[in-house]
Design a protein around this motif. Sequence first.
Motif, mmCIF file in Angstrom:
data_model
loop_
_atom_site.group_PDB
_atom_site.id
_atom_site.type_symbol
_atom_site.label_atom_id
_atom_site.label_comp_id
_atom_site.label_asym_id
_atom_site.label_seq_id
_atom_site.Cartn_x
_atom_site.Cartn_y
_atom_site.Cartn_z
ATOM 1 N N ALA A 70 -65.206 -54.693 -36.830
ATOM 2 C CA ALA A 70 -64.874 -53.145 -36.604
ATOM 3 C C ALA A 70 -63.328 -54.301 -35.655
ATOM 4 C CB ALA A 70 -66.050 -52.698 -35.178
ATOM 5 N N ILE A 71 -62.664 -52.945 -35.764
ATOM 6 C CA ILE A 71 -61.641 -54.089 -35.243
ATOM 7 C C ILE A 71 -61.522 -53.037 -34.811
ATOM 8 C CG2 ILE A 71 -58.381 -53.425 -35.503
ATOM 9 C CD1 ILE A 71 -59.591 -53.881 -38.660
ATOM 10 N N ILE A 72 -60.577 -53.162 -33.353
ATOM 11 C CA ILE A 72 -60.238 -52.803 -31.194
ATOM 12 C C ILE A 72 -58.272 -52.715 -31.546
ATOM 13 C CG2 ILE A 72 -60.496 -52.523 -29.363
ATOM 14 C CD1 ILE A 72 -62.617 -54.576 -29.522
ATOM 15 N N THR A 73 -58.234 -51.646 -31.754
ATOM 16 C CA THR A 73 -56.036 -51.872 -31.402
ATOM 17 C C THR A 73 -56.321 -51.593 -30.122
ATOM 18 O OG1 THR A 73 -56.468 -48.986 -31.884
ATOM 19 C CG2 THR A 73 -55.710 -50.640 -33.754
ATOM 20 N N TYR A 74 -55.176 -51.704 -29.137
ATOM 21 C CA TYR A 74 -54.747 -51.550 -27.946
ATOM 22 C C TYR A 74 -54.006 -50.440 -27.691
ATOM 23 C CZ TYR A 74 -57.932 -55.308 -27.873
ATOM 24 O OH TYR A 74 -58.993 -55.711 -28.111
ATOM 25 N N ASP A 75 -53.428 -49.658 -26.768
ATOM 26 C CA ASP A 75 -52.614 -49.086 -25.994
ATOM 27 C C ASP A 75 -51.749 -49.597 -25.096
ATOM 28 O OD1 ASP A 75 -50.743 -46.906 -25.000
ATOM 29 O OD2 ASP A 75 -51.796 -45.207 -26.879
ATOM 30 N N ASN A 86 -66.337 -50.012 -38.922
ATOM 31 C CA ASN A 86 -66.921 -50.014 -40.558
ATOM 32 C C ASN A 86 -67.227 -49.625 -41.672
ATOM 33 O OD1 ASN A 86 -69.103 -51.246 -40.136
ATOM 34 N ND2 ASN A 86 -68.651 -53.745 -41.576
ATOM 35 N N SER A 87 -68.101 -48.396 -40.393
ATOM 36 C CA SER A 87 -68.941 -47.785 -41.037
ATOM 37 C C SER A 87 -68.063 -46.212 -40.817
ATOM 38 C CB SER A 87 -70.037 -47.065 -39.952
ATOM 39 O OG SER A 87 -69.773 -46.845 -38.926
ATOM 40 N N GLY A 88 -66.517 -46.244 -40.026
ATOM 41 C CA GLY A 88 -65.809 -45.205 -40.325
ATOM 42 C C GLY A 88 -65.882 -44.424 -38.888
ATOM 43 N N GLU A 89 -66.613 -44.866 -37.758
ATOM 44 C CA GLU A 89 -66.868 -43.958 -36.717
ATOM 45 C C GLU A 89 -65.909 -44.721 -35.516
ATOM 46 O OE1 GLU A 89 -71.476 -43.792 -35.389
ATOM 47 O OE2 GLU A 89 -71.055 -45.555 -36.540
ATOM 48 N N ARG A 90 -65.277 -44.087 -35.029
ATOM 49 C CA ARG A 90 -65.012 -44.502 -33.689
ATOM 50 C C ARG A 90 -64.541 -44.185 -32.306
ATOM 51 N NH1 ARG A 90 -58.881 -45.044 -35.580
ATOM 52 N NH2 ARG A 90 -58.226 -43.645 -34.265
#
Length: 167
Positions: A70-75, A86-90
Amino acid sequence: MARFINWKRNWLNSKFELFVDGIQRGAIVFNAWKSDAESTFEDKNYFFTSVGFWQPKTNVFDKKTNDLVAIITYDSWKSKAVISMNSGERYEWKSTNFWKSQFVVSNYKDANIVYSSSSNSGLISSNTDNSLLIISGLFIKQIYNKRGAALVACFIPIMVATTSRHH
């Protein structure tokens, strides 16, 4: 069916402990100087490593396979984060109150994890068994706590200098 997980945090060693039915089932241990952590929950082990200036992104690796899961991006402006599997789920992490003592991780369909916290402990109510999502919610909370503390630490010298100049 909802799962209930209690957690408590040890301030001295930056460690979160997770309990199911009163038995410790996992932990998240944060690096004292970086925004990295190692976690275990039930039979899953993950390594979170933050990259970039002010850590705008965290890569999550399965410790058993070394695969990026997984990749976590922050706002930072909105106190939100997105967990991209990595499965495409968000999934979205967002605080649901001003003090960030309540927050949620959700895909707004079939996965919803609600967190509530006091100073050093809290409760997680989850309708999913996804260990990565459960752990990620606490990890993100700690990232925002660290950022808040760093921001305060940056502004205190400015405030002291400003007020001492006027006296």
